[in-house]
Scaffold this active site. Structure first.
Site, PDB file in Angstrom:
ATOM      1  N   HIS A 165      -1.562   1.014   4.598  1.00 17.25           N
ATOM      2  CA  HIS A 165      -3.059   1.126   4.162  1.00 17.25           C
ATOM      3  C   HIS A 165      -3.598   0.157   4.840  1.00 17.25           C
ATOM      4  O   HIS A 165      -4.859   0.889   5.489  1.00 17.25           O
ATOM      5  CB  HIS A 165      -3.533  -0.057   2.335  1.00 17.25           C
ATOM      6  CG  HIS A 165      -2.782   1.152   1.577  1.00 17.25           C
ATOM      7  ND1 HIS A 165      -2.126   1.020   1.508  1.00 17.25           N
ATOM      8  CD2 HIS A 165      -3.739   1.800   0.301  1.00 17.25           C
ATOM      9  CE1 HIS A 165      -2.070   2.167  -0.028  1.00 17.25           C
ATOM     10  NE2 HIS A 165      -2.815   2.093  -0.766  1.00 17.25           N
ATOM     11  N   HIS A 206      -0.726  -5.695  -1.545  1.00 22.81           N
ATOM     12  CA  HIS A 206       0.286  -6.347  -0.420  1.00 22.81           C
ATOM     13  C   HIS A 206      -0.199  -7.080  -0.883  1.00 22.81           C
ATOM     14  O   HIS A 206      -0.823  -8.205  -0.660  1.00 22.81           O
ATOM     15  CB  HIS A 206       0.168  -5.650   0.881  1.00 22.81           C
ATOM     16  CG  HIS A 206       0.376  -4.076   1.264  1.00 22.81           C
ATOM     17  ND1 HIS A 206       2.197  -3.661   1.679  1.00 22.81           N
ATOM     18  CD2 HIS A 206       0.059  -2.661   1.134  1.00 22.81           C
ATOM     19  CE1 HIS A 206       1.761  -2.288   1.428  1.00 22.81           C
ATOM     20  NE2 HIS A 206       1.027  -2.150   0.690  1.00 22.81           N
ATOM     21  N   ASP A 266       1.507  -8.963   4.799  1.00 19.19           N
ATOM     22  CA  ASP A 266       2.146  -7.470   5.421  1.00 19.19           C
ATOM     23  C   ASP A 266       0.887  -7.214   6.506  1.00 19.19           C
ATOM     24  O   ASP A 266       1.285  -5.854   6.850  1.00 19.19           O
ATOM     25  CB  ASP A 266       2.444  -6.535   3.907  1.00 19.19           C
ATOM     26  CG  ASP A 266       3.333  -7.224   3.410  1.00 19.19           C
ATOM     27  OD1 ASP A 266       4.008  -7.350   3.210  1.00 19.19           O
ATOM     28  OD2 ASP A 266       3.446  -6.416   2.120  1.00 19.19           O
TER      29      ASP A 266
END
Length: 448
Positions: A325, A368, A372
């Site tokens: 993302h 996440h 990350d």
């Protein structure tokens, strides 16, 4: 032996005539004449004669007079002047004589400082209006005022024709870059299909300690907000690419960068599997066995949903390091900021805000870990800026002892895509479709 000479040039050897044998010989210039040439700074010694220096009152043309007597030379029958006459080295010169002696000088114009003859004429440098160079769109025009025609002579030099355009389309390379993106996206989804079976059991292993997740309560709706913002950002970036004049060059750059990001993500995601960060996110049950059919089924499910969870297709867990993302949100902003018009800075700021909010929503949803997101931002921006630094500098496209960026493992692929691109891609835009015709200019440039 008595010598009577007539010097025509200071550097010319004099002619000595012997009366007894009547033969030609070589002698030196009289000492008085040499001293006068050296000590008198007003003398002008050149190959074109002597001229009257301005500002010196009553100074005649500088000449060296040497008494000569009439002698007859056997081989060329030359008769010298008598002793009472004086021979001048530089007689009065006319304007035509000057041009004959100096053919490289520009022709004189009407009422120019070059005109005039006789002793009172004065020699000046050519006027500044002699060369009048004007830059025009179709070539270079040189205006020259000629004394013969009293007109204007125009020399139009057309611009050089390029054998190859500076920014070639090379659609085939763009297609190759797109295939690379598709292959690496499939590799990433296949890796996720395999990692799903290796995710630690949620009942035994809880989420890892995280400074952000431990202090923010999970909200499942935030992941949908993040993915909606992803769709807005990607569509905006896609519009910028479509309307860019050099869209094929920009597209293959984006395809290659994304393909590298997906390939690196598949590696980091496979080597280290982290526990599920969210306690409420739905994960499909494990098959406890992997084969080609199961992997292909999961890959097709993920590709059909474009890797998003909002459509219910993404139900597999374990794709953490690093955040996909964050990669898409950051990449969309970089494309908009780099290739959209500079005057659209409000769009740049809005895109930046959308990307930041989208990343924060991923963390709020516990989709996440914070590490990350940090790794994804660093890898995406570094790869994007590194690629464009190489593409915008011709000397970095060549292998060399001091070009350490040429040691990157993807540098040969980069050279294949960028070797014919002649510099930074300008921010130019055009209508992408051949219709309607009124959207195109009167003289469209189809060689771009």
């Amino acid at each position: 032996m008595e010598c009577r000479v007539s010097i025509e040039h200071p550097l010319t050897q004099c002619l000595c005539v012997q009366e007894e044998c009547n033969v030609r010989g070589i002698c030196d210039v009289p000492v008085e004449a040499v001293a006068r040439m050296v000590l008198d700074p007003k003398n002008s010694h050149n190959d074109y004669g002597s001229f009257h220096s301005p500002g010196v009152q009553g100074s005649p043309h500088h000449a060296i007079d040497v008494e000569s007597s009439s002698h007859q030379v056997n081989d060329d029958t030359t008769v010298l002047h008598s002793e009472s006459e004086s021979s001048r080295l530089a007689p009065d010169m006319t304007q035509s004589d000057l041009y004959q002696r100096q053919p490289l000088l520009p022709p004189s114009a009407k009422n120019d400082s070059w005109s005039g003859s006789g002793k009172g004429s004065v020699l000046h440098s050519p006027s500044s209006e002699y060369y009048d160079v004007e830059d025009k769109t179709e070539g270079l025009s040189i205006h020259r005022n000629g004394s013969l025609s009293n007109g204007i002579v125009k020399i139009d030099v057309p611009p050089p024709l390029r054998e190859e355009p500076r920014f070639p389309k090379e659609k085939w390379k763009t297609f190759v870059a797109f295939l690379m993106l598709v292959v690496n996206f499939i590799i990433t989804t296949a890796t996720l299909a395999l990692v799903h079976e290796r995710v630690p059991d949620r009942d035994k292993y809880g989420p890892l300690p995280d400074i952000f997740l431990d202090n923010v309560k999970a909200a499942d709706w935030a992941l949908d907000v993040s993915e909606i913002l992803i769709m807005i950002s990607t569509n905006t970036a896609f519009i910028v690419l479509i309307f860019h004049k050099h869209r094929y060059i920009v597209m293959r750059r984006v395809f290659m960068i994304l393909s590298l990001l997906y390939l690196l993500r598949s590696i980091t995601m496979f080597v280290t599997v982290l526990p599920v960060a969210s306690t409420t996110y739905y994960c499909s049950p494990k098959a406890n066995a992997t084969n080609g059919y199961i992997v292909a089924q999961r890959v097709w499910q993920l590709i059909s949903g474009f890797g998003l969870s909002i459509n219910g297709k993404h139900t597999y867990c374990g794709d953490y390091i690093y955040s996909g993302h964050t990669v898409i949100l950051t990449m969309s902003y970089l494309i908009i900021a780099e290739y959209s018009p500079k005057r659209c800075f409000p769009v740049h700021w809005i895109s930046w805000i959308v990307s930041v909010v989208g990343v924060i929503m991923v963390l709020v949803a516990h989709g996440h870990y914070a590490v990350d997101v940090i790794i994804a931002y660093y890898v995406t921006t570094t790869l994007f800026w590194m690629y464009h630094t190489l593409a915008n500098n011709a000397n970095l496209k060549q292998n060399g002892p001091n070009n350490f960026l040429a040691r990157l493992w993807w540098f040969p692929v980069f050279r294949y895509f960028e070797k014919n691109v002649g510099g930074p891609v300008p921010r130019q835009y055009e209508w992408p479709l051949p219709w309607p015709r009124w959207c195109h200019g009167k003289h469209p440039n189809r060689n771009s």
